[in-house]
Design a protein around this motif. Sequence first.
Motif: not given
Length: 407
Positions: A354-355, A361-368, A400-403
Amino acid sequence: MKELHTEAAYWCTFDTGITQWPQLTSSCSTKALVVGGGMSGLLTAYMLHERNIDFILVEAKEISEGSSLASTGLLQYCSDMMLHELRKHIGKQKADLFYVSCFNAVNQIGNIAKRIEAETGDVQLHTRSSLQLCSEPIDALKLEKEYEALSSLQLPCELWDQQRIARHFPFSKRSALITHQDAEINPHLFVIRLAQFLSKYNQAIFERSKMTGFDKLADGSYQVTINNEHRIHAEYIIHAVGYHYEQLQQPQLNFFINRSYVLVTDPIDDLSFWHERMLIWETARPYLYMRTTKDSRIVIGGLDERSSILNEKDALQKSKQLLLELNKLFPATETGIAYYWNAYFHEPKDGLPYVGSDQDDPKRIYLLGYGGNGMVYSMLGANLIAQIISGAMEQPELASILSVTRT
Protein backbone atom coordinates in the motif's frame (compact mmCIF):
# COMPACT_ATOMS: atom_id res chain seq x y z
CA MET A 1 3.79 0.24 20.94
CA LYS A 2 3.74 -3.52 20.45
CA GLU A 3 6.93 -5.51 19.99
CA LEU A 4 7.42 -6.60 16.37
CA HIS A 5 9.76 -9.54 17.00
CA THR A 6 11.30 -11.69 19.71
CA GLU A 7 15.05 -11.46 20.29
CA ALA A 8 16.09 -10.72 16.69
CA ALA A 9 19.70 -10.00 17.61
CA TYR A 10 21.82 -11.39 14.78
CA TRP A 11 22.09 -8.42 12.38
CA CYS A 12 23.19 -6.02 15.09
CA THR A 13 26.23 -8.18 15.95
CA PHE A 14 28.17 -6.38 13.18
CA ASP A 15 30.00 -3.13 13.86
CA THR A 16 27.82 -0.21 12.83
CA GLY A 17 29.76 2.76 14.22
CA ILE A 18 27.70 5.61 15.64
CA THR A 19 24.04 4.60 15.90
CA GLN A 20 22.56 7.25 18.13
CA TRP A 21 20.53 10.21 16.96
CA PRO A 22 19.16 13.05 19.10
CA GLN A 23 15.72 13.37 20.57
CA LEU A 24 13.62 16.29 19.35
CA THR A 25 13.87 19.01 21.99
CA SER A 26 12.35 22.06 20.28
CA SER A 27 9.62 22.98 17.84
CA CYS A 28 10.42 23.33 14.14
CA SER A 29 8.94 23.24 10.64
CA THR A 30 9.50 21.32 7.42
CA LYS A 31 7.89 20.45 4.11
CA ALA A 32 7.63 16.72 4.78
CA LEU A 33 7.56 14.86 8.09
CA VAL A 34 8.60 11.21 7.77
CA VAL A 35 7.22 9.12 10.63
CA GLY A 36 9.20 5.90 11.04
CA GLY A 37 12.90 5.06 11.26
CA GLY A 38 12.97 1.68 9.54
CA MET A 39 13.55 0.62 5.95
CA SER A 40 10.54 2.46 4.51
CA GLY A 41 11.20 5.66 6.40
CA LEU A 42 14.92 5.87 5.64
CA LEU A 43 14.52 5.01 1.95
CA THR A 44 11.85 7.69 1.71
CA ALA A 45 14.13 10.17 3.46
CA TYR A 46 16.94 9.27 1.06
CA MET A 47 14.74 9.89 -1.99
CA LEU A 48 13.55 13.22 -0.58
CA HIS A 49 17.19 14.15 -0.03
CA GLU A 50 17.95 13.25 -3.65
CA ARG A 51 15.27 15.67 -4.83
CA ASN A 52 16.35 18.43 -2.41
CA ILE A 53 13.01 18.29 -0.58
CA ASP A 54 13.14 19.54 2.99
CA PHE A 55 12.18 16.86 5.52
CA ILE A 56 12.40 15.78 9.15
CA LEU A 57 12.36 12.10 10.17
CA VAL A 58 11.12 11.01 13.60
CA GLU A 59 11.31 7.53 15.12
CA ALA A 60 9.39 6.65 18.29
CA LYS A 61 12.09 4.27 19.53
CA GLU A 62 15.49 3.83 17.85
CA ILE A 63 16.54 3.83 14.21
CA SER A 64 16.41 0.36 12.61
CA GLU A 65 15.28 -1.41 15.79
CA GLY A 66 11.91 -2.63 14.52
CA SER A 67 11.22 -5.01 11.64
CA SER A 68 14.58 -4.23 10.03
CA LEU A 69 16.18 -6.39 12.72
CA ALA A 70 13.85 -9.29 11.95
CA SER A 71 14.15 -9.21 8.15
CA THR A 72 16.17 -11.92 6.41
CA GLY A 73 17.54 -9.43 3.87
CA LEU A 74 16.48 -11.12 0.61
CA LEU A 75 16.07 -8.74 -2.33
CA GLN A 76 14.08 -10.47 -5.08
CA TYR A 77 12.18 -9.08 -8.02
CA CYS A 78 9.64 -11.93 -7.91
CA SER A 79 6.84 -11.57 -5.40
CA ASP A 80 4.76 -14.09 -3.47
CA MET A 81 2.15 -14.01 -6.23
CA MET A 82 3.71 -15.22 -9.47
CA LEU A 83 3.56 -12.95 -12.50
CA HIS A 84 1.30 -15.26 -14.52
CA GLU A 85 -1.09 -15.42 -11.55
CA LEU A 86 -0.99 -11.67 -10.93
CA ARG A 87 -1.91 -11.09 -14.58
CA LYS A 88 -5.17 -12.95 -13.92
CA HIS A 89 -5.93 -10.80 -10.88
CA ILE A 90 -5.13 -7.27 -12.05
CA GLY A 91 -4.58 -7.61 -15.80
CA LYS A 92 -1.48 -8.18 -17.90
CA GLN A 93 -0.45 -4.54 -18.33
CA LYS A 94 -0.60 -3.75 -14.61
CA ALA A 95 1.05 -7.00 -13.53
CA ASP A 96 3.88 -6.56 -16.03
CA LEU A 97 4.48 -2.99 -14.89
CA PHE A 98 4.60 -4.10 -11.26
CA TYR A 99 7.15 -6.85 -11.93
CA VAL A 100 9.39 -4.67 -14.07
CA SER A 101 9.21 -1.99 -11.36
CA CYS A 102 10.29 -4.54 -8.73
CA PHE A 103 13.23 -5.60 -10.90
CA ASN A 104 14.29 -1.97 -11.25
CA ALA A 105 13.85 -1.43 -7.50
CA VAL A 106 16.30 -4.23 -6.68
CA ASN A 107 18.86 -2.57 -8.94
CA GLN A 108 18.13 0.83 -7.40
CA ILE A 109 18.72 -0.48 -3.88
CA GLY A 110 22.04 -1.85 -5.11
CA ASN A 111 23.03 1.53 -6.53
CA ILE A 112 22.04 3.33 -3.33
CA ALA A 113 23.99 0.81 -1.27
CA LYS A 114 27.13 1.41 -3.33
CA ARG A 115 26.81 5.16 -2.93
CA ILE A 116 26.32 5.18 0.83
CA GLU A 117 29.00 2.51 1.37
CA ALA A 118 31.55 4.88 -0.15
CA GLU A 119 30.80 7.42 2.60
CA THR A 120 29.72 5.33 5.59
CA GLY A 121 30.64 1.64 5.50
CA ASP A 122 29.73 -1.87 4.37
CA VAL A 123 26.07 -2.95 4.12
CA GLN A 124 26.92 -6.54 3.09
CA LEU A 125 25.18 -6.30 -0.27
CA HIS A 126 25.88 -9.12 -2.73
CA THR A 127 24.21 -9.79 -6.05
CA ARG A 128 22.76 -13.30 -6.07
CA SER A 129 20.57 -15.51 -8.20
CA SER A 130 17.45 -17.06 -6.65
CA LEU A 131 16.46 -20.72 -6.83
CA GLN A 132 12.71 -21.33 -6.53
CA LEU A 133 12.23 -25.05 -5.99
CA CYS A 134 9.30 -27.12 -7.19
CA SER A 135 7.86 -28.24 -3.85
CA GLU A 136 5.45 -30.76 -5.36
CA PRO A 137 5.41 -32.40 -8.83
CA ILE A 138 2.15 -30.62 -9.60
CA ASP A 139 3.98 -27.28 -9.29
CA ALA A 140 6.22 -28.00 -12.28
CA LEU A 141 3.64 -26.60 -14.70
CA LYS A 142 3.36 -23.49 -12.53
CA LEU A 143 7.12 -22.88 -12.82
CA GLU A 144 6.98 -23.38 -16.59
CA LYS A 145 4.22 -20.78 -16.89
CA GLU A 146 6.19 -18.39 -14.71
CA TYR A 147 9.35 -18.86 -16.74
CA GLU A 148 7.40 -18.04 -19.91
CA ALA A 149 5.81 -14.97 -18.29
CA LEU A 150 9.11 -13.57 -16.97
CA SER A 151 10.87 -14.30 -20.26
CA SER A 152 8.19 -12.38 -22.14
CA LEU A 153 9.35 -9.26 -20.25
CA GLN A 154 13.03 -10.14 -20.79
CA LEU A 155 13.50 -10.49 -17.06
CA PRO A 156 16.61 -12.63 -16.46
CA CYS A 157 15.64 -16.20 -15.60
CA GLU A 158 16.23 -19.86 -16.40
CA LEU A 159 14.25 -23.07 -15.94
CA TRP A 160 16.30 -25.97 -14.56
CA ASP A 161 15.32 -29.61 -14.82
CA GLN A 162 15.91 -32.28 -12.20
CA GLN A 163 19.27 -33.35 -13.60
CA ARG A 164 20.69 -29.84 -13.64
CA ILE A 165 19.60 -29.20 -10.07
CA ALA A 166 21.27 -32.41 -8.94
CA ARG A 167 24.53 -31.40 -10.65
CA HIS A 168 24.77 -28.26 -8.53
CA PHE A 169 23.08 -29.16 -5.24
CA PRO A 170 22.96 -32.19 -2.90
CA PHE A 171 19.20 -32.53 -3.36
CA SER A 172 16.81 -33.40 -6.16
CA LYS A 173 13.64 -31.59 -7.16
CA ARG A 174 11.57 -31.99 -10.31
CA SER A 175 12.38 -28.46 -11.52
CA ALA A 176 13.42 -25.01 -10.36
CA LEU A 177 13.07 -21.44 -11.58
CA ILE A 178 16.28 -19.42 -11.46
CA THR A 179 15.97 -15.64 -11.40
CA HIS A 180 19.10 -13.53 -11.82
CA GLN A 181 20.16 -10.12 -10.52
CA ASP A 182 18.52 -10.54 -7.14
CA ALA A 183 20.58 -9.72 -4.04
CA GLU A 184 21.10 -10.14 -0.31
CA ILE A 185 21.83 -7.44 2.22
CA ASN A 186 22.20 -6.85 5.95
CA PRO A 187 18.88 -4.97 6.41
CA HIS A 188 19.69 -3.49 9.81
CA LEU A 189 23.09 -2.26 8.68
CA PHE A 190 21.62 -0.80 5.49
CA VAL A 191 19.09 1.29 7.41
CA ILE A 192 21.76 2.48 9.85
CA ARG A 193 24.05 3.44 6.95
CA LEU A 194 21.22 5.38 5.29
CA ALA A 195 20.74 7.37 8.50
CA GLN A 196 24.48 7.95 8.85
CA PHE A 197 24.71 9.09 5.23
CA LEU A 198 21.84 11.55 5.60
CA SER A 199 23.29 12.88 8.84
CA LYS A 200 26.53 13.70 7.02
CA TYR A 201 24.45 16.05 4.90
CA ASN A 202 22.87 17.63 7.99
CA GLN A 203 19.46 16.10 7.45
CA ALA A 204 17.25 16.11 10.54
CA ILE A 205 16.77 12.65 12.06
CA PHE A 206 15.37 12.18 15.58
CA GLU A 207 15.03 9.09 17.76
CA ARG A 208 12.85 8.61 20.84
CA SER A 209 10.56 11.17 19.26
CA LYS A 210 7.06 9.76 18.96
CA MET A 211 4.24 11.42 17.05
CA THR A 212 1.55 11.69 19.73
CA GLY A 213 -1.01 13.70 17.78
CA PHE A 214 -1.59 16.21 15.02
CA ASP A 215 -3.98 18.97 13.99
CA LYS A 216 -4.83 20.01 10.49
CA LEU A 217 -4.59 23.75 10.07
CA ALA A 218 -6.78 26.04 7.97
CA ASP A 219 -4.22 26.22 5.16
CA GLY A 220 -4.13 22.43 4.82
CA SER A 221 -0.81 21.95 6.63
CA TYR A 222 -0.31 20.09 9.91
CA GLN A 223 0.84 20.83 13.41
CA VAL A 224 2.26 17.55 14.70
CA THR A 225 2.91 16.94 18.38
CA ILE A 226 6.03 14.97 19.33
CA ASN A 227 6.29 13.30 22.77
CA ASN A 228 3.24 15.30 23.90
CA GLU A 229 5.45 18.39 24.06
CA HIS A 230 7.12 19.78 20.93
CA ARG A 231 5.52 20.78 17.64
CA ILE A 232 6.53 20.20 14.04
CA HIS A 233 4.76 22.23 11.39
CA ALA A 234 4.67 20.20 8.16
CA GLU A 235 3.02 20.43 4.76
CA TYR A 236 2.98 16.63 4.39
CA ILE A 237 2.96 13.70 6.83
CA ILE A 238 4.44 10.44 5.54
CA HIS A 239 3.44 7.39 7.57
CA ALA A 240 6.20 4.78 7.16
CA VAL A 241 5.39 2.95 10.35
CA GLY A 242 5.75 -0.62 9.10
CA TYR A 243 3.81 -3.14 11.16
CA HIS A 244 2.77 -0.58 13.76
CA TYR A 245 -0.45 -0.44 11.80
CA GLU A 246 -2.57 0.41 14.82
CA GLN A 247 -1.28 4.00 14.62
CA LEU A 248 -2.91 4.60 11.23
CA GLN A 249 -6.60 3.98 11.91
CA GLN A 250 -7.14 2.83 8.33
CA PRO A 251 -9.70 -0.01 8.55
CA GLN A 252 -10.21 -0.19 4.77
CA LEU A 253 -6.78 -1.75 4.14
CA ASN A 254 -7.18 -5.43 3.43
CA PHE A 255 -4.48 -7.74 4.80
CA PHE A 256 -3.75 -10.73 7.00
CA ILE A 257 -1.54 -10.53 10.10
CA ASN A 258 0.98 -13.37 10.16
CA ARG A 259 3.98 -14.45 12.16
CA SER A 260 7.10 -16.10 10.77
CA TYR A 261 10.05 -17.91 12.34
CA VAL A 262 13.74 -17.45 11.54
CA LEU A 263 16.96 -19.11 12.64
CA VAL A 264 20.61 -18.30 12.01
CA THR A 265 23.08 -21.16 12.23
CA ASP A 266 26.53 -21.29 13.76
CA PRO A 267 29.32 -20.44 11.28
CA ILE A 268 30.04 -23.21 8.74
CA ASP A 269 33.66 -23.74 7.68
CA ASP A 270 32.93 -24.75 4.09
CA LEU A 271 29.86 -23.58 2.15
CA SER A 272 31.04 -24.91 -1.21
CA PHE A 273 28.03 -27.26 -1.28
CA TRP A 274 25.79 -24.20 -1.73
CA HIS A 275 26.04 -23.37 -5.44
CA GLU A 276 26.87 -19.68 -5.96
CA ARG A 277 25.25 -18.98 -2.57
CA MET A 278 21.91 -18.65 -4.31
CA LEU A 279 18.86 -17.41 -2.44
CA ILE A 280 16.51 -20.38 -2.04
CA TRP A 281 12.75 -20.52 -1.71
CA GLU A 282 9.96 -22.77 -2.92
CA THR A 283 6.60 -22.94 -4.64
CA ALA A 284 4.75 -24.12 -1.51
CA ARG A 285 2.63 -21.60 0.35
CA PRO A 286 3.65 -20.80 3.01
CA TYR A 287 7.22 -21.37 1.90
CA LEU A 288 10.69 -21.79 3.35
CA TYR A 289 13.33 -19.23 2.40
CA MET A 290 17.06 -19.28 3.03
CA ARG A 291 20.38 -17.59 2.29
CA THR A 292 23.98 -17.49 3.42
CA THR A 293 25.73 -14.63 5.23
CA LYS A 294 29.01 -12.77 5.19
CA ASP A 295 30.28 -14.70 8.20
CA SER A 296 29.44 -18.12 6.64
CA ARG A 297 26.17 -18.83 8.37
CA ILE A 298 22.82 -19.93 6.96
CA VAL A 299 19.62 -17.97 7.58
CA ILE A 300 16.39 -19.91 7.11
CA GLY A 301 12.85 -18.72 7.72
CA GLY A 302 9.29 -19.89 7.29
CA LEU A 303 6.66 -21.99 9.11
CA ASP A 304 4.38 -18.97 8.80
CA GLU A 305 1.18 -18.87 10.81
CA ARG A 306 -1.80 -16.57 10.65
CA SER A 307 -1.75 -14.90 14.06
CA SER A 308 -1.53 -11.48 15.69
CA ILE A 309 0.34 -12.85 18.73
CA LEU A 310 4.07 -13.57 18.69
CA ASN A 311 4.85 -17.14 19.64
CA GLU A 312 7.85 -16.50 21.88
CA LYS A 313 7.28 -19.64 23.95
CA ASP A 314 7.56 -21.98 20.96
CA ALA A 315 10.18 -20.04 18.97
CA LEU A 316 12.98 -22.42 19.94
CA GLN A 317 10.95 -25.47 18.96
CA LYS A 318 10.10 -23.87 15.61
CA SER A 319 13.78 -23.10 15.02
CA LYS A 320 14.59 -26.77 15.57
CA GLN A 321 11.98 -27.62 12.97
CA LEU A 322 13.56 -25.16 10.55
CA LEU A 323 16.94 -26.79 11.15
CA LEU A 324 15.40 -30.16 10.23
CA GLU A 325 14.09 -28.66 7.00
CA LEU A 326 17.56 -27.32 6.24
CA ASN A 327 19.05 -30.75 6.84
CA LYS A 328 16.58 -32.32 4.42
CA LEU A 329 18.05 -30.20 1.63
CA PHE A 330 21.64 -30.29 2.85
CA PRO A 331 21.97 -33.55 4.81
CA ALA A 332 25.74 -33.26 5.29
CA THR A 333 25.45 -29.89 7.01
CA GLU A 334 26.60 -30.06 10.62
CA THR A 335 25.69 -26.89 12.45
CA GLY A 336 23.72 -25.61 15.40
CA ILE A 337 21.31 -22.80 16.16
CA ALA A 338 23.02 -19.53 17.04
CA TYR A 339 20.06 -17.10 16.86
CA TYR A 340 16.34 -17.49 16.38
CA TRP A 341 13.29 -15.28 16.46
CA ASN A 342 9.60 -14.90 15.72
CA ALA A 343 8.32 -11.81 13.91
CA TYR A 344 5.18 -10.23 12.48
CA PHE A 345 4.55 -9.64 8.84
CA HIS A 346 1.42 -8.40 7.11
CA GLU A 347 0.16 -10.01 3.93
CA PRO A 348 -2.18 -7.96 1.68
CA LYS A 349 -4.93 -10.13 0.23
CA ASP A 350 -4.03 -9.06 -3.32
CA GLY A 351 -0.28 -9.47 -2.73
CA LEU A 352 0.54 -5.79 -3.32
CA PRO A 353 1.90 -3.15 -0.91
CA TYR A 354 0.00 0.00 0.00
CA VAL A 355 1.45 3.33 -1.12
CA GLY A 356 -0.26 6.68 -1.59
CA SER A 357 -2.37 9.47 -0.17
CA ASP A 358 -5.24 9.26 2.26
CA GLN A 359 -8.53 9.41 0.38
CA ASP A 360 -9.90 12.16 2.63
CA ASP A 361 -6.63 13.93 3.43
CA PRO A 362 -4.29 13.85 0.40
CA LYS A 363 -1.25 15.32 2.14
CA ARG A 364 -1.16 12.40 4.55
CA ILE A 365 0.75 9.71 2.67
CA TYR A 366 1.30 6.03 3.53
CA LEU A 367 4.15 3.71 2.68
CA LEU A 368 3.26 0.23 3.90
CA GLY A 369 5.57 -2.25 2.22
CA TYR A 370 3.51 -5.24 3.31
CA GLY A 371 4.15 -8.65 1.76
CA GLY A 372 7.00 -11.08 1.38
CA ASN A 373 9.18 -8.61 -0.53
CA GLY A 374 9.11 -5.72 1.90
CA MET A 375 12.44 -4.02 1.13
CA VAL A 376 11.73 -3.93 -2.60
CA TYR A 377 8.24 -2.59 -1.92
CA SER A 378 9.72 0.09 0.34
CA MET A 379 11.90 1.20 -2.55
CA LEU A 380 8.90 1.38 -4.89
CA GLY A 381 7.01 3.43 -2.32
CA ALA A 382 9.89 5.78 -1.58
CA ASN A 383 10.12 6.63 -5.27
CA LEU A 384 6.39 7.31 -5.55
CA ILE A 385 6.28 9.45 -2.42
CA ALA A 386 9.18 11.60 -3.62
CA GLN A 387 7.28 12.08 -6.87
CA ILE A 388 4.07 13.06 -5.07
CA ILE A 389 5.76 15.64 -2.87
CA SER A 390 7.86 17.09 -5.69
CA GLY A 391 4.69 17.57 -7.75
CA ALA A 392 6.11 15.53 -10.61
CA MET A 393 4.33 12.16 -10.77
CA GLU A 394 6.41 10.11 -13.19
CA GLN A 395 4.75 6.72 -12.53
CA PRO A 396 0.97 7.36 -12.33
CA GLU A 397 0.09 3.82 -13.47
CA LEU A 398 2.19 2.25 -10.70
CA ALA A 399 0.76 4.71 -8.17
CA SER A 400 -2.75 3.61 -9.16
CA ILE A 401 -1.87 -0.09 -8.77
CA LEU A 402 -0.51 0.41 -5.24
CA SER A 403 -2.99 3.03 -4.08
CA VAL A 404 -4.30 2.74 -0.52
CA THR A 405 -7.79 3.40 -1.92
CA ARG A 406 -7.78 0.48 -4.38
CA THR A 407 -10.65 -1.94 -4.03
